[in-house]
Design a protein around this motif. Structure first.
Motif, PDB file in Angstrom:
ATOM      1  N   THR A  51      40.802  40.373  26.027  1.00  0.00           N
ATOM      2  CA  THR A  51      42.252  40.386  25.830  1.00  0.00           C
ATOM      3  C   THR A  51      42.946  40.156  27.176  1.00  0.00           C
ATOM      4  OG1 THR A  51      42.051  41.923  23.983  1.00  0.00           O
ATOM      5  CG2 THR A  51      44.210  41.763  25.034  1.00  0.00           C
ATOM      6  N   PRO A  52      43.864  39.212  27.265  1.00  0.00           N
ATOM      7  CA  PRO A  52      44.564  38.961  28.535  1.00  0.00           C
ATOM      8  C   PRO A  52      45.613  40.045  28.814  1.00  0.00           C
ATOM      9  CG  PRO A  52      45.355  37.443  26.861  1.00  0.00           C
ATOM     10  CD  PRO A  52      44.243  38.247  26.238  1.00  0.00           C
ATOM     11  N   PHE A  53      45.125  41.245  29.100  1.00  0.00           N
ATOM     12  CA  PHE A  53      45.981  42.416  29.260  1.00  0.00           C
ATOM     13  C   PHE A  53      46.290  42.745  30.726  1.00  0.00           C
ATOM     14  CE2 PHE A  53      46.240  47.025  29.940  1.00  0.00           C
ATOM     15  CZ  PHE A  53      47.420  47.292  29.279  1.00  0.00           C
ATOM     16  N   PHE A  54      45.356  42.518  31.613  1.00  0.00           N
ATOM     17  CA  PHE A  54      45.503  42.923  33.003  1.00  0.00           C
ATOM     18  C   PHE A  54      46.270  41.860  33.789  1.00  0.00           C
ATOM     19  CE2 PHE A  54      41.868  45.097  31.237  1.00  0.00           C
ATOM     20  CZ  PHE A  54      42.198  46.419  31.518  1.00  0.00           C
ATOM     21  N   ARG A  55      47.599  42.076  33.837  1.00  0.00           N
ATOM     22  CA  ARG A  55      48.499  41.133  34.504  1.00  0.00           C
ATOM     23  C   ARG A  55      48.333  39.731  33.924  1.00  0.00           C
ATOM     24  NH1 ARG A  55      52.328  43.570  36.602  1.00  0.00           N
ATOM     25  NH2 ARG A  55      52.681  41.924  38.068  1.00  0.00           N
ATOM     26  N   GLY A  56      48.112  39.665  32.597  1.00  0.00           N
ATOM     27  CA  GLY A  56      47.976  38.396  31.903  1.00  0.00           C
ATOM     28  C   GLY A  56      46.602  37.761  32.003  1.00  0.00           C
ATOM     29  N   ARG A  57      45.644  38.522  32.500  1.00  0.00           N
ATOM     30  CA  ARG A  57      44.282  37.990  32.658  1.00  0.00           C
ATOM     31  C   ARG A  57      43.286  38.826  31.870  1.00  0.00           C
ATOM     32  NH1 ARG A  57      43.042  35.843  37.740  1.00  0.00           N
ATOM     33  NH2 ARG A  57      41.203  35.034  36.679  1.00  0.00           N
ATOM     34  N   LYS A  58      42.176  38.211  31.487  1.00  0.00           N
ATOM     35  CA  LYS A  58      41.098  38.895  30.772  1.00  0.00           C
ATOM     36  C   LYS A  58      40.218  39.638  31.771  1.00  0.00           C
ATOM     37  CE  LYS A  58      40.877  35.132  27.471  1.00  0.00           C
ATOM     38  NZ  LYS A  58      40.049  34.020  26.971  1.00  0.00           N
ATOM     39  N   LEU A  59      39.760  40.821  31.389  1.00  0.00           N
ATOM     40  CA  LEU A  59      38.891  41.597  32.266  1.00  0.00           C
ATOM     41  C   LEU A  59      37.615  40.832  32.589  1.00  0.00           C
ATOM     42  CD1 LEU A  59      38.588  44.235  33.789  1.00  0.00           C
ATOM     43  CD2 LEU A  59      37.704  45.290  31.709  1.00  0.00           C
ATOM     44  N   GLN A  60      37.079  40.085  31.645  1.00  0.00           N
ATOM     45  CA  GLN A  60      35.871  39.302  31.895  1.00  0.00           C
ATOM     46  C   GLN A  60      36.096  38.233  32.960  1.00  0.00           C
ATOM     47  OE1 GLN A  60      35.134  37.977  27.918  1.00  0.00           O
ATOM     48  NE2 GLN A  60      36.388  36.129  28.124  1.00  0.00           N
ATOM     49  N   ASP A  61      37.342  37.798  33.136  1.00  0.00           N
ATOM     50  CA  ASP A  61      37.642  36.766  34.125  1.00  0.00           C
ATOM     51  C   ASP A  61      37.993  37.321  35.499  1.00  0.00           C
ATOM     52  OD1 ASP A  61      37.232  34.872  32.141  1.00  0.00           O
ATOM     53  OD2 ASP A  61      39.372  34.703  31.669  1.00  0.00           O
ATOM     54  N   ILE A  62      38.379  38.599  35.556  1.00  0.00           N
ATOM     55  CA  ILE A  62      38.800  39.167  36.838  1.00  0.00           C
ATOM     56  C   ILE A  62      37.803  40.174  37.407  1.00  0.00           C
ATOM     57  CG2 ILE A  62      41.249  38.827  36.343  1.00  0.00           C
ATOM     58  CD1 ILE A  62      41.378  41.932  35.855  1.00  0.00           C
ATOM     59  N   ALA A  63      36.674  40.365  36.740  1.00  0.00           N
ATOM     60  CA  ALA A  63      35.707  41.390  37.152  1.00  0.00           C
ATOM     61  C   ALA A  63      35.338  41.280  38.630  1.00  0.00           C
ATOM     62  CB  ALA A  63      34.455  41.316  36.282  1.00  0.00           C
ATOM     63  N   ASP A  64      35.194  40.082  39.131  1.00  0.00           N
ATOM     64  CA  ASP A  64      34.802  39.927  40.547  1.00  0.00           C
ATOM     65  C   ASP A  64      35.991  40.043  41.496  1.00  0.00           C
ATOM     66  OD1 ASP A  64      35.933  37.534  39.705  1.00  0.00           O
ATOM     67  OD2 ASP A  64      34.546  36.289  40.827  1.00  0.00           O
ATOM     68  N   GLU A  65      37.195  40.216  40.959  1.00  0.00           N
ATOM     69  CA  GLU A  65      38.403  40.362  41.792  1.00  0.00           C
ATOM     70  C   GLU A  65      38.900  41.803  41.862  1.00  0.00           C
ATOM     71  OE1 GLU A  65      41.515  37.438  40.868  1.00  0.00           O
ATOM     72  OE2 GLU A  65      40.010  36.402  39.647  1.00  0.00           O
ATOM     73  N   ILE A  66      38.407  42.682  40.997  1.00  0.00           N
ATOM     74  CA  ILE A  66      38.917  44.050  40.994  1.00  0.00           C
ATOM     75  C   ILE A  66      38.333  44.825  42.177  1.00  0.00           C
ATOM     76  CG2 ILE A  66      39.326  44.042  38.518  1.00  0.00           C
ATOM     77  CD1 ILE A  66      36.856  45.736  38.125  1.00  0.00           C
ATOM     78  N   GLU A  67      39.072  45.837  42.600  1.00  0.00           N
ATOM     79  CA  GLU A  67      38.666  46.613  43.770  1.00  0.00           C
ATOM     80  C   GLU A  67      38.709  48.096  43.451  1.00  0.00           C
ATOM     81  OE1 GLU A  67      41.716  45.229  46.453  1.00  0.00           O
ATOM     82  OE2 GLU A  67      40.350  43.730  47.278  1.00  0.00           O
ATOM     83  N   ASN A  68      38.070  48.877  44.325  1.00  0.00           N
ATOM     84  CA  ASN A  68      38.083  50.344  44.232  1.00  0.00           C
ATOM     85  C   ASN A  68      37.692  50.835  42.840  1.00  0.00           C
ATOM     86  OD1 ASN A  68      39.003  50.433  46.918  1.00  0.00           O
ATOM     87  ND2 ASN A  68      41.090  50.156  46.231  1.00  0.00           N
ATOM     88  N   VAL A  69      36.602  50.318  42.321  1.00  0.00           N
ATOM     89  CA  VAL A  69      36.135  50.709  40.986  1.00  0.00           C
ATOM     90  C   VAL A  69      35.554  52.125  41.065  1.00  0.00           C
ATOM     91  CG1 VAL A  69      34.549  50.175  39.099  1.00  0.00           C
ATOM     92  CG2 VAL A  69      35.599  48.320  40.410  1.00  0.00           C
ATOM     93  N   GLU A  70      36.057  52.989  40.231  1.00  0.00           N
ATOM     94  CA  GLU A  70      35.561  54.374  40.170  1.00  0.00           C
ATOM     95  C   GLU A  70      35.084  54.687  38.781  1.00  0.00           C
ATOM     96  OE1 GLU A  70      38.430  57.198  41.567  1.00  0.00           O
ATOM     97  OE2 GLU A  70      39.097  55.832  43.104  1.00  0.00           O
TER      98      GLU A  70
END
Length: 75
Positions: free
Chosen positions: A56-75
């Motif tokens: 679902t393009p929920f995260f600032r209009g992007r899909k989590l599967q597409d931004i996984a390598d861009e996210i930071e500070n994963v807890e």
């Protein structure tokens, strides 16, 4: 973190996943195999499957599967 690693972590249903995406506080809380809370800043939605969480393009209009390598500070 790859998309597959993130998917496995969320699917494990252990605990919520917190992360930052482009300076925004986001997360996914896997409550049950068919019940997920998702948020990014003040935006919130429920998803009914891990597939919906990832595609679902929920995260600032992007899909989590597409931004996984861009996210930071994963807890």
């Amino acid at each position: 973190m790859t998309s597959l690693e993130l998917r496995k972590k969320i699917s494990s249903l252990c605990t919520h996943i917190l992360f930052e995406y482009k300076g925004h506080s986001c997360g996914v809380d896997p409550l049950a195999p068919d019940d997920f809370d998702m948020w990014c800043d003040e935006n919130y939605m429920k998803a009914s499957s891990i597939d919906e969480v990832m595609s679902t393009p929920f995260f600032r209009g992007r899909k989590l599967q597409d931004i996984a390598d861009e996210i930071e500070n994963v807890e």
